[in-house]
Structure formats: structure tokens, C-alpha cells
Design an enzyme around this catalytic site. Structure first.
Site, PDB file in Angstrom:
ATOM      1  NE  ARG A 178      -4.024  -1.934   0.161  1.00  6.50           N
ATOM      2  CZ  ARG A 178      -4.072  -3.100  -0.501  1.00  6.50           C
ATOM      3  NH1 ARG A 178      -3.109  -3.434  -1.350  1.00  6.50           N
ATOM      4  NH2 ARG A 178      -5.081  -3.929  -0.344  1.00  6.50           N
ATOM      5  CB  CYS A 226      -9.397  -2.573   3.315  1.00  4.56           C
ATOM      6  SG  CYS A 226     -10.178  -4.106   2.812  1.00  4.56           S
ATOM      7  CD  GLU A 260      -5.523   0.062   2.293  1.00  2.00           C
ATOM      8  OE1 GLU A 260      -5.671  -1.041   2.843  1.00  2.00           O
ATOM      9  OE2 GLU A 260      -5.885   0.299   1.130  1.00  2.00           O
TER      10      GLU A 260
HETATM   11  C1  LIG Z   1     -14.999  -0.016  -2.480  1.00  2.00           C
HETATM   12  C2  LIG Z   1     -13.490   0.130  -2.459  1.00  2.00           C
HETATM   13  C3  LIG Z   1     -12.691  -0.965  -2.735  1.00  2.00           C
HETATM   14  C4  LIG Z   1     -11.295  -0.844  -2.707  1.00  2.00           C
HETATM   15  N1  LIG Z   1     -10.534  -1.936  -2.979  1.00  2.00           N
HETATM   16  C5  LIG Z   1      -9.182  -1.834  -2.999  1.00  2.00           C
HETATM   17  C6  LIG Z   1      -8.359  -2.965  -3.287  1.00  2.00           C
HETATM   18  O1  LIG Z   1      -8.828  -4.054  -3.539  1.00  2.00           O
HETATM   19  N2  LIG Z   1      -7.018  -2.777  -3.283  1.00  2.00           N
HETATM   20  C7  LIG Z   1      -6.435  -1.566  -3.017  1.00  2.00           C
HETATM   21  O2  LIG Z   1      -5.196  -1.464  -3.057  1.00  2.00           O
HETATM   22  N3  LIG Z   1      -7.198  -0.478  -2.743  1.00  2.00           N
HETATM   23  C8  LIG Z   1      -8.540  -0.578  -2.725  1.00  2.00           C
HETATM   24  N4  LIG Z   1      -9.306   0.517  -2.435  1.00  2.00           N
HETATM   25  C9  LIG Z   1      -8.642   1.798  -2.111  1.00  2.00           C
HETATM   26  C10 LIG Z   1      -8.441   2.707  -3.351  1.00  2.00           C
HETATM   27  O3  LIG Z   1      -9.357   2.372  -4.359  1.00  2.00           O
HETATM   28  C11 LIG Z   1      -7.013   2.602  -3.892  1.00  2.00           C
HETATM   29  O4  LIG Z   1      -6.054   2.985  -2.927  1.00  2.00           O
HETATM   30  C12 LIG Z   1      -6.816   3.483  -5.137  1.00  2.00           C
HETATM   31  O5  LIG Z   1      -5.561   3.217  -5.679  1.00  2.00           O
HETATM   32  C13 LIG Z   1      -6.908   4.969  -4.805  1.00  2.00           C
HETATM   33  O6  LIG Z   1      -6.847   5.694  -6.012  1.00  2.00           O
HETATM   34  P1  LIG Z   1      -7.393   7.194  -6.077  1.00  2.00           P
HETATM   35  O7  LIG Z   1      -7.169   7.701  -7.440  1.00  2.00           O
HETATM   36  O8  LIG Z   1      -8.783   7.248  -5.565  1.00  2.00           O
HETATM   37  O9  LIG Z   1      -6.405   7.911  -5.076  1.00  2.00           O
HETATM   38  P2  LIG Z   1      -6.810   8.899  -3.874  1.00  2.00           P
HETATM   39  O10 LIG Z   1      -7.583   8.112  -2.873  1.00  2.00           O
HETATM   40  O11 LIG Z   1      -7.414  10.131  -4.395  1.00  2.00           O
HETATM   41  O12 LIG Z   1      -5.367   9.225  -3.282  1.00  2.00           O
HETATM   42  C14 LIG Z   1      -4.619   8.217  -2.637  1.00  2.00           C
HETATM   43  C15 LIG Z   1      -3.174   8.707  -2.522  1.00  2.00           C
HETATM   44  O13 LIG Z   1      -2.618   8.770  -3.825  1.00  2.00           O
HETATM   45  C16 LIG Z   1      -2.104  10.072  -4.049  1.00  2.00           C
HETATM   46  N5  LIG Z   1      -2.242  10.381  -5.481  1.00  2.00           N
HETATM   47  C17 LIG Z   1      -3.357  10.431  -6.231  1.00  2.00           C
HETATM   48  N6  LIG Z   1      -3.049  10.761  -7.501  1.00  2.00           N
HETATM   49  C18 LIG Z   1      -1.705  10.922  -7.532  1.00  2.00           C
HETATM   50  C19 LIG Z   1      -0.770  11.286  -8.539  1.00  2.00           C
HETATM   51  N7  LIG Z   1      -1.148  11.555  -9.801  1.00  2.00           N
HETATM   52  N8  LIG Z   1       0.543  11.366  -8.209  1.00  2.00           N
HETATM   53  C20 LIG Z   1       0.965  11.108  -6.928  1.00  2.00           C
HETATM   54  N9  LIG Z   1       0.133  10.780  -5.946  1.00  2.00           N
HETATM   55  C21 LIG Z   1      -1.193  10.683  -6.240  1.00  2.00           C
HETATM   56  C22 LIG Z   1      -2.930  10.988  -3.168  1.00  2.00           C
HETATM   57  O14 LIG Z   1      -2.257  12.224  -2.931  1.00  2.00           O
HETATM   58  C23 LIG Z   1      -3.042  10.119  -1.940  1.00  2.00           C
HETATM   59  O15 LIG Z   1      -1.850  10.203  -1.193  1.00  2.00           O
HETATM   60  C24 LIG Z   1     -10.702   0.413  -2.441  1.00  2.00           C
HETATM   61  C25 LIG Z   1     -11.521   1.527  -2.182  1.00  2.00           C
HETATM   62  C26 LIG Z   1     -12.904   1.395  -2.194  1.00  2.00           C
HETATM   63  C27 LIG Z   1     -13.757   2.608  -1.922  1.00  2.00           C
END
Ligand SMILES: Cc1cc2nc3c(=O)[nH]c(=O)nc-3n(C[C@H](O)[C@H](O)[C@H](O)COP(=O)(O)OP(=O)(O)OC[C@H]3O[C@@H](n4cnc5c(N)ncnc54)[C@H](O)[C@@H]3O)c2cc1C
Length: 305
Positions: free
Chosen positions: A174, A223, A293
Site C-alpha cells: 500500500r 479497507c 490504510e
Molecule cells: C470499495 C473500495 C474498494 C477498494 N478496494 C481496494 C483494493 O482491492 N485494493 C487496493 O489497493 N485499494 C482498494 N481501495 C482503495 C483505493 O481504491 C485505492 O487505494 C486506489 O488506488 C486509490 O486511487 P485514487 O485515485 O482514488 O487515489 P486517492 O484516494 O485520491 O489518493 C490516494 C493517494 O494517492 C495520491 N495520489 C493520487 N493521484 C496521484 C498522482 N497523480 N501522483 C501522486 N500521488 C497521487 C494521493 O495524494 C493520496 O496520497 C478500495 C476503495 C474502495 C472505496
């Protein structure tokens, strides 16, 4: 402060006091003091320089699927890569796929399937953008985001652009620490192997079914806690008898104990109180402190838990 606003191209979006709850999957929290959707790399560089001159904090928000926004909002600048410039995805040659950071993971998974590229199926059902998945090294069903990466182009806070090869990126659980405090612009991606798209599609459908039967439908940040070494946070929370535990409109899901869900109008304060209770109860029964997380925008969890 308004007299010193950055000079941006017309296509970029600039707003102040922008509500953030609907820009996250948890759907809680207040507004951002400053908000920008840059349309170009030059604009992105300009706003980073602007924040540097003012000593203002900034945060790049993807789909907001792993972020909880405090009720008081964020006093810095939120950057979102939602302009079409950041949603480009195309083959560069026959062995690598260019993917900009704003591309949704579902689109990436579908595109890889169309190409007959295996190894991206696990992204189906993970809400988010490529940028967030790189930063978090998103993973599921045995797959990890960084396993598919050849290189990442990124912008540093001073506006300079560099490219890091996969060997220069640590793929931790993560987290990809090299992407902390910088902005991933795009990545070059490669398949695990070439395969018949029908076989890939069948795996995607199987993963979708598994998620549907094991994850709640309500608003959440996925999670909430990291799995402790050799165990599952959900199992520990469930064993502590916490499924259904509520603080206002926030509750521990009855479907998956590591999901904290928002029944509709939860506040961030309610969520934080619930997270505090879960940690204390799990510590009381196991002697282990669970580590969140999900990220708390603009704050450290240690300061509020
Ligand atoms: C229903 C559900 C199921 C999920 N299942 C999983 C799973 O199976 N596995 C898993 O790993 N995660 C899971 N997640 C968590 C999430 O989907 C992941 O962590 C995903 O990668 C987050 O992407 P995001 O674009 O929404 O990032 P955000 O949540 O917007 O940001 C997360 C982090 O990434 C950084 N970030 C975003 N864009 C950039 C960029 N361009 N450059 C640098 N940093 C950046 C942000 O600053 C922050 O620190 C789940 C979430 C939900 C709601």
C-alpha cells in the site's frame, strides 16, 4: 492572497472553497480553500510554483477512494488531474502502453483486456485513478500496480519533470514511497503476458463476483486498516465482535469488518470516533494496534486517534 493567483491557461479550472465530500468515495468532510484542475503540465508546474512561493500545502486527489476529508476541510490547494489531457491512454509501440495519471482503473483494466494483456484484471472493482494506484501500489487478488509498471514520469514540487524506471521504485504494501510529495504524470505499462481476451474477461467477471459477494455497497474508503503482518484486519475486527458498531451515521460494515461505511450523512468526526473505538477494542483483545490504510487529508492519524 487573490492578487497573487497563478496564471493558468483558459482550459484549467480554478475555484476557491470547493466542497470535497462528493469527490471522495467516503463522501464526508468540508471544502478546499483552493482547488485546481490543471489542463496542461505547464499549468501544473505554475500552480506548484505558486504554492511554493506562498508556503501553501497542496495535495493531489485522484478518485478520492482512499482519502477521508476532515469536517473542517483543507486549508491548502487540492489538485485533480481530471482534464482530458490526463486521461490519455494509447499504445506507444507494440510493447508498452502510455497511461496518463487521471485514467480510471476500470478503463485501464478494460483496455488491457481488449489488447489481450493479462495482469491488469485485479484493477477491476478498485475505484481510483492510475496516479492513486501508483502512489498506493494498489493490489488485489494477488496483483500489484507496480508489477505492471516499466517507468513513471513525475513532477517534483519545483515543477521539474523526471522519469523513474521500475527498478527505482519500491513497491511496498500500500505504498510507493518515491511518489510521496510528487505528482505522477503518466506511466508506461506492460502486460504479465499475452492471452486470449475472452480468458482475461472471464477472470475479470470472476473477480467482480467475488467483490460483490464480499464487500458492502455503501459509501466507504475500501479497507480502512492495513492488514497486520500474517493476519487480516477484518478478521481481528470481526473477532472482537465489532461488526455493526456505530458512531452516528458511520458504522462497521456487517458484510466486511474492515470496511467502515457511511450510511448517508456521516461526519468525519463520527468516522474518526469509530476508528478510534475499533483500534482500542482490537488492541484490548489482541494486543495489536491497527494502522489505518486510508489517509486523513492534511493530518496525521496519530494526531487524532
Ligand atoms: C470499495 C473500495 C474498494 C477498494 N478496494 C481496494 C483494493 O482491492 N485494493 C487496493 O489497493 N485499494 C482498494 N481501495 C482503495 C483505493 O481504491 C485505492 O487505494 C486506489 O488506488 C486509490 O486511487 P485514487 O485515485 O482514488 O487515489 P486517492 O484516494 O485520491 O489518493 C490516494 C493517494 O494517492 C495520491 N495520489 C493520487 N493521484 C496521484 C498522482 N497523480 N501522483 C501522486 N500521488 C497521487 C494521493 O495524494 C493520496 O496520497 C478500495 C476503495 C474502495 C472505496
Amino acid at each position: 492572497m487573490t492578487s497573487a493567483l497563478p496564471n493558468l491557461s483558459q482550459e484549467s479550472v480554478w475555484r476557491e472553497h470547493e466542497p470535497l465530500a462528493t469527490k471522495t468515495t467516503m463522501r464526508v468532510g468540508g471544502a478546499a480553500r483552493f482547488y485546481c484542475e490543471p489542463a496542461t503540465e505547464d499549468d501544473l508546474g505554475s500552480i506548484l510554483m505558486w504554492t511554493k512561493e506562498l508556503g501553501l500545502d497542496w495535495f493531489v486527489l485522484g478518485r478520492g477512494a482512499n482519502v477521508i476529508v476532515p469536517d473542517e476541510g483543507y486549508s491548502g490547494l487540492i489538485i485533480r488531474l481530471t482534464h482530458p489531457h490526463w486521461r490519455q491512454i494509447f499504445m506507444l509501440d507494440d510493447s508498452s502502453l502510455y497511461c496518463a495519471s487521471g485514467v480510471r482503473l476500470q478503463q485501464l483494466s478494460a483496455e488491457a483486456c481488449r489488447l489481450g494483456w493479462s495482469g491488469f484484471e485485479f484493477l477491476e472493482g478498485i475505484p481510483g485513478t492510475l496516479g492513486g494506484a501508483l502512489r498506493m501500489n494498489a493490489g488485489a487478488m494477488g496483483g500489484w500496480m507496480l508489477d505492471r509498471v516499466l517507468s513513471v514520469r513525475l513532477m517534483s514540487p519545483d515543477g521539474s519533470v523526471t522519469e523513474l524506471q521500475r527498478s527505482q521504485l519500491q513497491g511496498n504494501y500500500r505504498s510507493c514511497p518515491e511518489l510521496k510529495g510528487v505528482i505522477a504524470l503518466s506511466a508506461l505499462l506492460a502486460p504479465a503476458q499475452l492471452e486470449n481476451p475472452d480468458c482475461i474477461r472471464a477472470r475479470i467477471q470472476e473477480f467482480t463476483q467475488r467483490r460483490k459477494s464480499s464487500q458492502p455497497r455503501e459509501a466507504s474508503a475500501g479497507c480502512l486498516f492495513k492488514n497486520p503482518e500474517g493476519d487480516h484486519a477484518g478478521r481481528l475486527i470481526d473477532n472482537a465482535g465489532l461488526k455493526g458498531l456505530q458512531c452516528g451515521q458511520a458504522s462497521v460494515s456487517g458484510v466486511h469488518a474492515n470496511f467502515v461505511v457511511n450510511a448517508g450523512s456521516a461526519t468525519s468526526a463520527e468516522l474518526i470516533e469509530l476508528i478510534r473505538k475499533i483500534r482500542q477494542e482490537v488492541f484490548a483483545s489482541t494486543g495489536k494496534w491497527l494502522e489505518p490504510e486510508a489517509l486523513l487529508l492534511g493530518k496525521n492519524w496519530e494526531d487524532v486517534l
